[in-house]
Motif scaffolding. Structure first.
Motif, PDB file in Angstrom:
ATOM      1  N   ALA A 138     -46.118  27.644  72.333  1.00 37.18           N
ATOM      2  CA  ALA A 138     -46.452  27.045  71.036  1.00 37.18           C
ATOM      3  C   ALA A 138     -46.144  28.035  69.904  1.00 37.18           C
ATOM      4  CB  ALA A 138     -47.915  26.632  71.019  1.00 37.18           C
ATOM      5  N   MET A 139     -46.411  29.291  70.171  1.00 35.05           N
ATOM      6  CA  MET A 139     -46.163  30.342  69.172  1.00 35.05           C
ATOM      7  C   MET A 139     -44.659  30.471  68.902  1.00 35.05           C
ATOM      8  SD  MET A 139     -48.849  32.394  68.227  1.00 35.05           S
ATOM      9  CE  MET A 139     -49.626  33.398  69.479  1.00 35.05           C
ATOM     10  N   ARG A 140     -43.861  30.421  69.955  1.00 36.12           N
ATOM     11  CA  ARG A 140     -42.396  30.510  69.777  1.00 36.12           C
ATOM     12  C   ARG A 140     -41.880  29.325  68.961  1.00 36.12           C
ATOM     13  NH1 ARG A 140     -40.500  30.487  75.688  1.00 36.12           N
ATOM     14  NH2 ARG A 140     -38.437  30.118  74.779  1.00 36.12           N
ATOM     15  N   VAL A 141     -42.432  28.150  69.236  1.00 34.42           N
ATOM     16  CA  VAL A 141     -42.004  26.956  68.502  1.00 34.42           C
ATOM     17  C   VAL A 141     -42.388  27.093  67.034  1.00 34.42           C
ATOM     18  CG1 VAL A 141     -42.313  24.461  68.285  1.00 34.42           C
ATOM     19  CG2 VAL A 141     -42.198  25.504  70.555  1.00 34.42           C
ATOM     20  N   GLU A 186     -48.113  18.036  74.531  1.00 37.96           N
ATOM     21  CA  GLU A 186     -48.655  19.075  73.650  1.00 37.96           C
ATOM     22  C   GLU A 186     -48.003  18.878  72.295  1.00 37.96           C
ATOM     23  OE1 GLU A 186     -50.866  21.346  74.624  1.00 37.96           O
ATOM     24  OE2 GLU A 186     -50.734  21.170  76.814  1.00 37.96           O
ATOM     25  N   GLU A 187     -48.699  19.304  71.257  1.00 35.78           N
ATOM     26  CA  GLU A 187     -48.164  19.124  69.912  1.00 35.78           C
ATOM     27  C   GLU A 187     -46.794  19.801  69.765  1.00 35.78           C
ATOM     28  OE1 GLU A 187     -50.530  20.702  66.755  1.00 35.78           O
ATOM     29  OE2 GLU A 187     -49.155  19.922  65.226  1.00 35.78           O
ATOM     30  N   TRP A 188     -46.650  20.986  70.375  1.00 36.63           N
ATOM     31  CA  TRP A 188     -45.387  21.718  70.210  1.00 36.63           C
ATOM     32  C   TRP A 188     -44.203  20.950  70.802  1.00 36.63           C
ATOM     33  CZ3 TRP A 188     -42.518  22.910  74.438  1.00 36.63           C
ATOM     34  CH2 TRP A 188     -43.156  23.069  75.656  1.00 36.63           C
ATOM     35  N   GLU A 189     -44.452  20.106  71.804  1.00 36.63           N
ATOM     36  CA  GLU A 189     -43.344  19.338  72.380  1.00 36.63           C
ATOM     37  C   GLU A 189     -42.734  18.400  71.337  1.00 36.63           C
ATOM     38  OE1 GLU A 189     -44.556  19.159  77.114  1.00 36.63           O
ATOM     39  OE2 GLU A 189     -44.677  17.329  75.917  1.00 36.63           O
ATOM     40  N   GLY A 190     -43.592  17.782  70.533  1.00 35.03           N
ATOM     41  CA  GLY A 190     -43.108  16.905  69.473  1.00 35.03           C
ATOM     42  C   GLY A 190     -42.291  17.675  68.440  1.00 35.03           C
ATOM     43  N   ARG A 191     -42.748  18.890  68.126  1.00 32.19           N
ATOM     44  CA  ARG A 191     -42.001  19.710  67.149  1.00 32.19           C
ATOM     45  C   ARG A 191     -40.620  20.061  67.720  1.00 32.19           C
ATOM     46  NH1 ARG A 191     -44.604  18.027  63.208  1.00 32.19           N
ATOM     47  NH2 ARG A 191     -43.605  19.559  61.848  1.00 32.19           N
ATOM     48  N   VAL A 192     -40.582  20.435  68.985  1.00 35.56           N
ATOM     49  CA  VAL A 192     -39.306  20.781  69.622  1.00 35.56           C
ATOM     50  C   VAL A 192     -38.387  19.560  69.663  1.00 35.56           C
ATOM     51  CG1 VAL A 192     -38.236  21.388  71.841  1.00 35.56           C
ATOM     52  CG2 VAL A 192     -40.186  22.709  70.995  1.00 35.56           C
ATOM     53  N   HIS A 218     -36.795  23.962  77.916  1.00 31.89           N
ATOM     54  CA  HIS A 218     -35.330  24.104  77.983  1.00 31.89           C
ATOM     55  C   HIS A 218     -34.730  23.905  76.584  1.00 31.89           C
ATOM     56  CE1 HIS A 218     -35.179  22.854  82.554  1.00 31.89           C
ATOM     57  NE2 HIS A 218     -35.841  23.977  82.337  1.00 31.89           N
ATOM     58  N   TRP A 219     -35.242  22.911  75.882  1.00 28.62           N
ATOM     59  CA  TRP A 219     -34.728  22.642  74.533  1.00 28.62           C
ATOM     60  C   TRP A 219     -35.011  23.836  73.613  1.00 28.62           C
ATOM     61  CZ3 TRP A 219     -35.089  17.041  72.343  1.00 28.62           C
ATOM     62  CH2 TRP A 219     -34.673  16.127  73.317  1.00 28.62           C
ATOM     63  N   LEU A 220     -36.221  24.376  73.718  1.00 23.83           N
ATOM     64  CA  LEU A 220     -36.584  25.535  72.906  1.00 23.83           C
ATOM     65  C   LEU A 220     -35.641  26.702  73.201  1.00 23.83           C
ATOM     66  CD1 LEU A 220     -38.496  27.086  71.012  1.00 23.83           C
ATOM     67  CD2 LEU A 220     -40.020  27.454  72.976  1.00 23.83           C
ATOM     68  N   HIS A 221     -35.344  26.874  74.477  1.00 19.67           N
ATOM     69  CA  HIS A 221     -34.395  27.912  74.882  1.00 19.67           C
ATOM     70  C   HIS A 221     -33.035  27.706  74.189  1.00 19.67           C
ATOM     71  CE1 HIS A 221     -32.311  30.713  77.653  1.00 19.67           C
ATOM     72  NE2 HIS A 221     -31.328  29.834  77.562  1.00 19.67           N
ATOM     73  N   LEU A 225     -47.403  35.770  63.682  1.00 16.24           N
ATOM     74  CA  LEU A 225     -48.239  34.604  63.983  1.00 16.24           C
ATOM     75  C   LEU A 225     -49.349  34.983  64.955  1.00 16.24           C
ATOM     76  CD1 LEU A 225     -45.537  31.810  64.449  1.00 16.24           C
ATOM     77  CD2 LEU A 225     -47.213  31.945  62.614  1.00 16.24           C
ATOM     78  N   ARG A 226     -48.999  35.843  65.911  1.00 17.70           N
ATOM     79  CA  ARG A 226     -49.994  36.270  66.892  1.00 17.70           C
ATOM     80  C   ARG A 226     -51.108  37.053  66.203  1.00 17.70           C
ATOM     81  NH1 ARG A 226     -46.807  38.756  70.555  1.00 17.70           N
ATOM     82  NH2 ARG A 226     -46.514  36.917  71.868  1.00 17.70           N
ATOM     83  N   GLU A 227     -50.732  37.893  65.250  1.00 22.51           N
ATOM     84  CA  GLU A 227     -51.736  38.672  64.517  1.00 22.51           C
ATOM     85  C   GLU A 227     -52.640  37.776  63.673  1.00 22.51           C
ATOM     86  OE1 GLU A 227     -49.500  41.610  62.372  1.00 22.51           O
ATOM     87  OE2 GLU A 227     -48.932  42.646  64.222  1.00 22.51           O
ATOM     88  N   GLU A 228     -52.045  36.691  63.177  1.00 26.53           N
ATOM     89  CA  GLU A 228     -52.843  35.742  62.391  1.00 26.53           C
ATOM     90  C   GLU A 228     -53.747  34.899  63.287  1.00 26.53           C
ATOM     91  OE1 GLU A 228     -50.241  33.213  60.135  1.00 26.53           O
ATOM     92  OE2 GLU A 228     -49.182  34.935  59.307  1.00 26.53           O
ATOM     93  N   GLY A 229     -53.554  35.013  64.574  1.00 24.83           N
ATOM     94  CA  GLY A 229     -54.373  34.255  65.517  1.00 24.83           C
ATOM     95  C   GLY A 229     -53.856  32.867  65.753  1.00 24.83           C
ATOM     96  N   GLY A 230     -52.571  32.684  65.590  1.00 26.61           N
ATOM     97  CA  GLY A 230     -51.968  31.392  65.921  1.00 26.61           C
ATOM     98  C   GLY A 230     -51.546  30.656  64.681  1.00 26.61           C
ATOM     99  N   SER A 231     -51.646  29.348  64.734  1.00 30.12           N
ATOM    100  CA  SER A 231     -51.095  28.550  63.648  1.00 30.12           C
ATOM    101  C   SER A 231     -52.135  28.296  62.589  1.00 30.12           C
ATOM    102  CB  SER A 231     -50.556  27.239  64.215  1.00 30.12           C
ATOM    103  OG  SER A 231     -51.471  26.698  65.124  1.00 30.12           O
TER     104      SER A 231
END
Lengths: 202, 104
Positions: free
Chosen positions: A15-18, B27-33, B71-74, B98-104
């Motif tokens: 999710a972070m990569r996306v 997952e939400e990220w799948e829709g974004r991808v 695979h698409w993200l790749h 983003l990781r330092e911010e604690g995500g989204s």
């Protein structure tokens, strides 16, 4: 279901990569997040196997349409307005008393989005992709479809350019049903070939 | 191109697992991808052949261990860097922040 906790759990590495990619492209003016929102909503609410079911029901009730559909799937499907990305080149294959068709994509998961929506997990899975072409009858049995040995099974392997839709057989006893009522009987799996269309329970 | 993606006829992949009432995106990220396929395509960042080729170049172990939308993200991470739209350092830095911010 995974969905219930997904929004509360810390974001996964994926999710972070996306998020990183979407943020970078947005910052560069190469992506509008609202466009992604709209696409997600469209595919969640408007595009799905109900579209394909309307094509099938039309073919069952209009012999001229059926002929056009089998001769030029893309054009006949476009008549009903279900064209678009990943449905540009469509071939419709008809199930008969002698032939049963099964659609797969061994190389990836090519699928006719405008008529069937996005592919289910099993269609994208390694076991289906691997086995659908080497043991289609075994796969069909796993889906509960038992065919007698004298029915020929034809397996169609989709590609990035060409996609298939199965025209299932109209079940017996549905002569009095309207086109809409017939469409309601048509399942996603029957248009992939992993199911038969059942007559409504009376 | 021959490779792990060419799965037709492979054996011992196990049973076909089906899910009832499957959502379009798990997952939400799948829709974004998924959506980024259209926007990247529209921007001319890749065509279908480049998209496929980027998946076919994945290592077999990575291919088998990751999901369809991974695979698409790749593809995006590979092709956008190869074409100079983004740099790997930019992507890595953004993930880190983003990781330092604690995500989204």
């Amino acid at each position: 279901m995974a969905h219930d906790h997904a929004h509360n759990a810390p974001p996964s590495e994926t999710a972070m990569r996306v998020k990183a990619l979407e943020t970078l492209l947005t910052e560069k003016g190469l992506l509008d997040p609202a466009a992604i929102d709209a696409l997600v909503e469209t595919y969640e609410t408007k595009i799905g196997p109900r579209n394909g079911a309307k094509v099938v029901a039309r073919a069952w009730t209009d012999p001229d349409y059926k002929q056009r559909l089998l001769e030029d799937g893309s054009a006949a499907i476009a008549e009903l307005g279900f064209s678009g990305v990943q449905g540009e080149d469509m071939v419709v294959v008809e199930n008969t008393d002698d032939v049963h068709n099964l659609v797969t994509c061994t190389l990836c998961s090519c699928y006719p989005w405008p008529t069937l929506g996005l592919p289910p997990i099993w269609f994208k899975s390694a076991p289906y992709r691997a086995r659908s072409v080497i043991d289609p009858r075994g796969v069909l049995e796993e889906f509960g479809v038992e065919l007698s040995d004298d029915i020929e099974v034809r397996v169609w392997d989709s590609s990035a350019e060409l996609r298939y839709l199965v025209l299932p057989q109209r079940p017996a006893g549905t002569e009095g049903l309207s086109e809409d009522e017939l469409a309601a009987l048509v399942t996603r799996d029957s248009m992939i070939g992993t199911a038969l269309v059942e007559a409504p329970a009376s | 191109m021959n490779g792990i993606h060419d799965m037709g006829g492979m054996q011992c992949m196990g049973p076909i697992v089906r899910e009832e009432n499957e959502p379009q995106f798990h997952e939400e990220w799948e829709g974004r991808v998924f959506g980024m396929f259209f926007t990247n395509f529209a921007e001319g960042h890749f065509n279908v052949d480049m998209f496929r080729h980027a998946i076919e170049r994945m290592g077999p172990a990575e291919y088998l261990e990751t999901s369809y939308y991974e695979h698409w993200l790749h593809v995006y991470e590979t092709v956008l860097v190869e074409r100079g739209i983004l740099t790997q350092a930019e992507i890595d830095d953004k993930i880190e922040s983003l990781r330092e911010e604690g995500g989204s």
